[in-house]
Design a protein around this motif. Structure first.
Motif, PDB file in Angstrom:
ATOM      1  N   LEU A 273       7.884  11.846  -5.490  1.00 39.99           N
ATOM      2  CA  LEU A 273       8.515  10.740  -5.126  1.00 39.99           C
ATOM      3  C   LEU A 273       8.928  10.620  -3.582  1.00 39.99           C
ATOM      4  O   LEU A 273       9.738   9.598  -2.785  1.00 39.99           O
ATOM      5  CB  LEU A 273      10.279  10.707  -5.806  1.00 39.99           C
ATOM      6  N   VAL A 274       8.490  11.874  -2.495  1.00 38.99           N
ATOM      7  CA  VAL A 274       8.898  12.091  -1.057  1.00 38.99           C
ATOM      8  C   VAL A 274       7.337  12.253  -1.070  1.00 38.99           C
ATOM      9  O   VAL A 274       7.731  12.871   0.738  1.00 38.99           O
ATOM     10  CB  VAL A 274       9.522  12.945  -1.235  1.00 38.99           C
ATOM     11  N   VAL A 275       6.387  11.613  -0.777  1.00 43.98           N
ATOM     12  CA  VAL A 275       5.333  11.638  -0.366  1.00 43.98           C
ATOM     13  C   VAL A 275       5.307   9.947  -0.374  1.00 43.98           C
ATOM     14  O   VAL A 275       4.248   9.181  -1.192  1.00 43.98           O
ATOM     15  CB  VAL A 275       4.138  12.216  -0.907  1.00 43.98           C
ATOM     16  N   THR A 276       5.065   9.162   0.756  1.00 38.22           N
ATOM     17  CA  THR A 276       4.528   7.900   1.270  1.00 38.22           C
ATOM     18  C   THR A 276       2.779   7.633   1.249  1.00 38.22           C
ATOM     19  O   THR A 276       2.370   8.693   1.231  1.00 38.22           O
ATOM     20  CB  THR A 276       5.301   7.381   2.447  1.00 38.22           C
ATOM     21  N   SER A 277       2.460   6.168   1.081  1.00 38.81           N
ATOM     22  CA  SER A 277       1.354   5.128   0.387  1.00 38.81           C
ATOM     23  C   SER A 277       0.495   6.806   2.566  1.00 38.81           C
ATOM     24  O   SER A 277      -0.757   6.119   1.894  1.00 38.81           O
ATOM     25  CB  SER A 277       1.127   4.603   0.707  1.00 38.81           C
ATOM     26  N   ALA A 278       1.343   6.481   3.440  1.00 33.86           N
ATOM     27  CA  ALA A 278       0.212   6.917   4.630  1.00 33.86           C
ATOM     28  C   ALA A 278      -0.155   8.437   4.632  1.00 33.86           C
ATOM     29  O   ALA A 278      -0.163   9.072   5.169  1.00 33.86           O
ATOM     30  CB  ALA A 278       1.483   6.787   5.729  1.00 33.86           C
ATOM     31  N   GLY A 279       0.132   9.644   3.198  1.00 38.45           N
ATOM     32  CA  GLY A 279       0.429  10.963   3.313  1.00 38.45           C
ATOM     33  C   GLY A 279       1.326  11.471   4.111  1.00 38.45           C
ATOM     34  O   GLY A 279       0.635  12.599   4.736  1.00 38.45           O
ATOM     35  N   VAL A 280       2.507  11.435   3.781  1.00 43.01           N
ATOM     36  CA  VAL A 280       3.448  12.093   4.774  1.00 43.01           C
ATOM     37  C   VAL A 280       4.787  12.145   4.227  1.00 43.01           C
ATOM     38  O   VAL A 280       4.969  10.729   3.568  1.00 43.01           O
ATOM     39  CB  VAL A 280       3.876  11.267   6.198  1.00 43.01           C
ATOM     40  N   PRO A 281       5.846  12.813   4.938  1.00 40.35           N
ATOM     41  CA  PRO A 281       7.192  12.747   3.660  1.00 40.35           C
ATOM     42  C   PRO A 281       7.894  11.982   3.966  1.00 40.35           C
ATOM     43  O   PRO A 281       7.574  10.969   5.596  1.00 40.35           O
ATOM     44  CB  PRO A 281       7.855  13.952   4.420  1.00 40.35           C
ATOM     45  N   GLY A 282       8.278  11.245   3.279  1.00 42.97           N
ATOM     46  CA  GLY A 282       9.188  10.104   3.348  1.00 42.97           C
ATOM     47  C   GLY A 282       9.792   9.632   2.601  1.00 42.97           C
ATOM     48  O   GLY A 282       9.660  10.122   0.658  1.00 42.97           O
ATOM     49  N   ASN A 283       9.633   8.692   1.594  1.00 43.62           N
ATOM     50  CA  ASN A 283      10.811   7.705   0.383  1.00 43.62           C
ATOM     51  C   ASN A 283       9.627   6.649  -0.649  1.00 43.62           C
ATOM     52  O   ASN A 283       8.995   6.162   0.140  1.00 43.62           O
ATOM     53  CB  ASN A 283      11.951   7.059   1.175  1.00 43.62           C
ATOM     54  N   ASN A 284       9.647   7.352  -1.724  1.00 42.48           N
ATOM     55  CA  ASN A 284       8.310   7.057  -2.931  1.00 42.48           C
ATOM     56  C   ASN A 284       9.358   6.687  -3.861  1.00 42.48           C
ATOM     57  O   ASN A 284       8.712   6.799  -5.208  1.00 42.48           O
ATOM     58  CB  ASN A 284       7.232   7.641  -2.897  1.00 42.48           C
TER      59      ASN A 284
ATOM     60  N   GLU B 248       0.652   3.292 -15.009  1.00 39.86           N
ATOM     61  CA  GLU B 248       0.012   5.045 -14.856  1.00 39.86           C
ATOM     62  C   GLU B 248       0.120   5.336 -13.069  1.00 39.86           C
ATOM     63  O   GLU B 248      -0.011   5.011 -12.381  1.00 39.86           O
ATOM     64  CB  GLU B 248      -1.469   4.696 -15.385  1.00 39.86           C
ATOM     65  N   LEU B 249       0.184   6.682 -13.872  1.00 38.32           N
ATOM     66  CA  LEU B 249       0.194   7.711 -12.045  1.00 38.32           C
ATOM     67  C   LEU B 249      -0.647   7.745 -11.677  1.00 38.32           C
ATOM     68  O   LEU B 249      -1.845   8.993 -12.164  1.00 38.32           O
ATOM     69  CB  LEU B 249       1.268   8.573 -12.538  1.00 38.32           C
ATOM     70  N   VAL B 250      -1.423   7.623 -10.974  1.00 39.18           N
ATOM     71  CA  VAL B 250      -2.857   8.153 -10.379  1.00 39.18           C
ATOM     72  C   VAL B 250      -2.466   8.201  -8.755  1.00 39.18           C
ATOM     73  O   VAL B 250      -1.581   7.930  -7.699  1.00 39.18           O
ATOM     74  CB  VAL B 250      -3.220   6.536  -9.415  1.00 39.18           C
ATOM     75  N   THR B 251      -2.801   9.545  -8.322  1.00 40.87           N
ATOM     76  CA  THR B 251      -2.123  10.347  -7.224  1.00 40.87           C
ATOM     77  C   THR B 251      -3.881  10.340  -6.250  1.00 40.87           C
ATOM     78  O   THR B 251      -5.441  10.297  -6.787  1.00 40.87           O
ATOM     79  CB  THR B 251      -2.094  11.619  -7.591  1.00 40.87           C
TER      80      THR B 251
ATOM     81  N   LEU C 188      -3.817  14.823   5.174  1.00 40.92           N
ATOM     82  CA  LEU C 188      -3.038  13.956   4.485  1.00 40.92           C
ATOM     83  C   LEU C 188      -2.420  14.591   3.247  1.00 40.92           C
ATOM     84  O   LEU C 188      -3.132  15.063   2.583  1.00 40.92           O
ATOM     85  CB  LEU C 188      -2.270  12.710   4.675  1.00 40.92           C
ATOM     86  N   LEU C 189      -1.063  14.683   3.389  1.00 40.47           N
ATOM     87  CA  LEU C 189      -0.495  14.570   1.415  1.00 40.47           C
ATOM     88  C   LEU C 189      -1.028  13.470   0.442  1.00 40.47           C
ATOM     89  O   LEU C 189      -1.219  12.352   1.306  1.00 40.47           O
ATOM     90  CB  LEU C 189       0.842  15.179   1.142  1.00 40.47           C
ATOM     91  N   SER C 190      -1.289  14.086  -0.315  1.00 42.02           N
ATOM     92  CA  SER C 190      -1.476  13.002  -1.435  1.00 42.02           C
ATOM     93  C   SER C 190      -0.618  12.469  -1.816  1.00 42.02           C
ATOM     94  O   SER C 190       0.643  12.637  -1.633  1.00 42.02           O
ATOM     95  CB  SER C 190      -2.199  13.988  -2.517  1.00 42.02           C
TER      96      SER C 190
END
Length: 773
Positions: free
Chosen positions: A522-533, A570-573, A580-582
């Motif tokens: 919940l805390v990594v955005t689609s940009a691969g950085v910490p944030g709100n997800n 489905e949760l896809v990573t 960058l973070l997945s």
């Protein structure tokens, strides 16, 4: 540097309040070692559908736990992989060497020597570190934490008697996260060891595993202790490692009606981590040779850009060696269980487990440090009796687990060791699951058995994540994302078994599964950085199985299962790029369908053939992906595309011979091939990781001794005989668009995206011996 806020009290004390209830908790996590070993391809109903309804033993004979649905998995699709040929006479360096013997299982190299990423029916095949979408138990004690994470660093295969693989949706049986299935590791009991065993395995790339097992029975006490020290320099540059493991199981039976069990696991792992390559870099330099320095790096070396000051501004490229990428983690698990027989037909079990995962992971462009302590409580009642005048086994269960996540994320600084830069994220969250489960197994006749079960569970995730920024003009910015999510999930299960005779069993099953996001999702955005997800939803699936098991003769087993599973959200990573973070997203709808085949055939005296084959076809049926670059945003329909990371075909085939009699009795060997199909690396299916087939050869000798020593085991293996260069792990890649035209970038761009590929081991040699006293 910003200070970390003081934590608020949480509701963990609820676990202790639940302990007063004498009812129910998950039989999926109960005691587990009364079955006769089924080697490699035992399927369907454990010891058989009717075995679950055998009359209970007399009280004087019940010195171990009565069978539970975990031991006698009536109606489930289960493979039980034993020691013979898989652990006993080879160096099973990781759990991958065991689990690839089961249909439906995919194994990939993770971030460490024994950090294998395991998936069942393709669930979790896209991950590269933590294993999810399954529940993992050891001797009935959970080793999956409340956020769904499992790691296999703590698993030394030498410790185990067998591993049971439950395939397909299992949430009615195991609760949250069991969308793919479950694994139950069973350690060797004291009476099985009956003394002391000391062994050593050594091989290529500096591999050395020294281990010992102690076990026995003394009056009302049975105990087993396994310990090992494993080291190696690694076959990829910057990949030396060492890991130490302790695994203890003890049972105290003061009276036949009461049994107390203590379980302790402790693992320390330290490993240098190589860089994950792009597909093109893998083709040029698969083992990252000559990559000590970015300034003098050989072609194909992977580098990462680290901030010179650790905060902002200029970056410098570094190799894995210059960045000192590593993992230094500890896992400690302590569990206790009390079992009480009210009578010859009713058993109550209660257990409590403390599980602490501590991480120090300064690798790639960020460093994570954290502590993840958790509690897992369960209580259940199993009852053998009659229902509507028919033999029945039922249980009712209540389970509660919780995990506190305390994780700090820092930028990395280049050179001079694993130095930390500025703090970029501070995660402080609690995840808890509270649920009940019920199950009944009803023998309709001598030939027909029906099973029905249901699970209902509430998951809550609360906490906050603070992200910090460091503008080039100076100062510090911070962004607070509060987490307050609740999920309520229900999963039913129905199955029907038909056994016309001893040779044939037919089974049909329909079951549901669910897996909630974790706090870290919940805390990594689609940009691969910490944030709100925090908008992620629960992953749900509904699966249909139809299969048959045929055992016409002793030593001959065949099993065939077809499955079709419908997924929602489905949760896809996947990775948005190098360093960058997945991040995780929901695919609205997808389908998984396939075939699983297992065979074990002793076709002549001393000869045995084994096969495990899986066909797994997974596609998106409803998913539109949004991609952005610059000021442009485009949407792409992925319906009909294959889900990345999942090979369509995989096969293990082995044929071997062991001399049964004469002066050479105990001398044997086998040859095996491991095949895995290629798979897509991105949602657009533009790029594929190539498949592979490797061949291994094993020779072994076992003989009884006279005098103080009782038995000698020796073996020698050549793995990857033909020195095939192949991909052992590949992280999914995010597709991109051009910031100028908005067109989707092609496969050539993806093929040059680093942070994806680990190579598999080249030709290597390993030998070992074990003495039993």
């Amino acid at each position: 540097m910003p200070s970390r806020p003081r934590r608020r009290p949480n509701g963990r004390s609820l676990a202790l309040l639940l302990a007063i209830g004498p009812l129910a908790a998950t039989a999926a996590q109960a005691e587990n070692a009364t079955l006769e070993e089924i080697s490699v391809v035992g399927e369907g109903g454990g010891a058989g559908a009717g075995a679950a309804f055998a009359a209970p033993r007399a009280a004087a004979d019940r010195t171990v736990a009565a069978p539970t649905p975990l031991d006698r998995p009536v109606g489930e699709v289960v493979t039980s992989v034993g020691r013979e040929g898989v652990i006993e006479n080879r160096a099973a360096a990781t759990v991958a060497d065991i689990l690839r013997n089961s249909p439906g299982v995919t194994v990939r190299q993770g971030n460490g020597p024994r950090d294998v990423v395991v998936s069942i029916r393709g669930n979790n095949a896209r991950a590269t570190g933590v294993s999810r979408n399954m529940v993992v138990l050891e001797d009935g004690f959970p080793v999956t934490q409340a956020d769904g994470s499992s790691r296999f660093d703590l698993v030394d295969p030498r410790a185990y008697s067998r591993i049971d693989v439950f395939r397909g949706p299992q949430s009615a049986y195991f609760g949250n996260f069991a969308t793919g299935g479950a694994l139950n590791f069973v350690t060797r009991r004291g009476r099985e060891i009956d003394g002391v065993e000391i062994g050593s395995d050594a091989g290529s790339s500096g591999y050395l595993n020294n281990y010992a097992a102690f076990g026995g029975v003394s009056g009302p006490i049975e105990y087993s202790l396994f310990t090992s020290d494993t080291r190696g320099s690694g076959f990829i540059e910057h990949n030396s490692f060492n890991t130490q493991t302790i695994n203890f199981l003890g049972t105290y039976t003061p009276e036949p009606e009461d049994r107390f069990t203590l379980k302790i696991i402790n693992n320390e792992v330290f490993t240098l981590l190589p860089a994950r390559s792009s597909l093109n870099q893998f083709a040029i330099n698969p083992f990252q040779r000559g990559c000590l320095s970015a300034a003098t790096a050989a072609p194909g070396c992977t580098t990462f850009n680290l901030l010179l000051n650790g905060r902002n501004g200029a970056t410098v490229p570094v190799t894995a060696t210059e960045g000192a990428f590593l993992r230094g983690d500890r896992r400690t698990i302590v569990g206790g269980r009390w079992e009480h027989d009210f009578d010859a037909f009713t058993t109550w079990r209660t257990q409590l487990v403390f599980d602490d995962r501590n991480i120090n992971q300064p690798f790639y462009t960020t460093s994570s440090r954290g502590d993840f302590p958790g509690l897992n409580f369960l209580t259940d009642v199993t009852r053998h009796g009659d229902l509507f005048g028919l033999p029945a086994t039922g249980y009712i269960a209540l389970a509660y687990n919780t995990l506190d996540s305390h994780q700090l994320t820092y930028n990395r600084l280049p050179y001079l060791g694993p130095r930390l830069g500025a703090l970029t994220a501070d995660l402080d969250a609690t995840q808890s699951n509270l649920g009940g489960r019920a199950r009944v197994e009803l023998q309709l006749s001598d030939q027909w058995t029906a099973v029905a079960g249901i699970s209902a569970e509430n998951t809550t995730i609360t906490g906050r994540n603070i992200t910090y920024g460091y503008p080039t003009g100076g100062g510090i910015t911070s962004t607070l994302a509060n987490i307050d999510r609740s999920f309520l999930n229900v999963a039913p299960e129905l199955s029907l078994l038909y056994r016309p005779d001893e040779a044939w069993q037919f089974r049909g099953r329909v079951a549901a599964g669910y897996a909630t996001p974790s706090a870290s999702n919940l805390v990594v955005t689609s940009a691969g950085v910490p944030g709100n997800n925090t908008g992620l939803q629960t992953q749900e699936n509904l699966g249909f199985d139809l299969g048959t098991d045929w055992t016409p003769l002793p030593g001959v087993r065949f099993s065939l299962t077809g499955f079709y599973e419908f997924f929602r959200n489905e949760l896809v990573t996947q990775s948005p790029g190098a360093g960058l973070l997945s991040y995780t997203f929901n695919a609205p709808a997808s389908e998984h369908r396939g075939i699983e085949f297992g065979a074990d055939w002793a076709f002549a005296p001393g000869w045995r053939a084994t096969a495990a084959y899986t066909f797994d076809d997974q596609i998106y049926t409803n998913y539109t992906e949004q991609l952005s670059a610059g000021g442009l945003t485009r949407r792409f329909d992925r319906a009909g595309n294959h889900i990345p990371g999942v090979p369509a075909n995989q096969l293990l085939a082995r044929i071997g011979y062991d001399q049964p009699t004469g002066p050479l009795a105990g001398l044997g060997g086998y040859v095996e091939t491991v095949f895995q199909d290629g798979f897509a690396l991105d949602n657009a299916n533009l790029l594929r990781a190539p498949g592979y087939a490797i061949v291994n050869l094993n020779l072994h000798y076992t003989t009884a001794l006279t005098g103080y020593a009782k038995r000698l085991n020796m073996f020698f293996e050549v793995r990857n005989i033909f020195d095939k260069t192949y991909i052992a792990s590949a992280q999914n890649l995010a597709d991109t668009i051009s910031g100028a035209t908005g067109l989707q970038n092609g496969a050539n761009v993806l093929a040059n995206t680093t942070g994806s590929v680990f190579a598999g081991a080249p030709r290597n040699f390993i030998g070992g011996m074990k003495l039993s006293f």
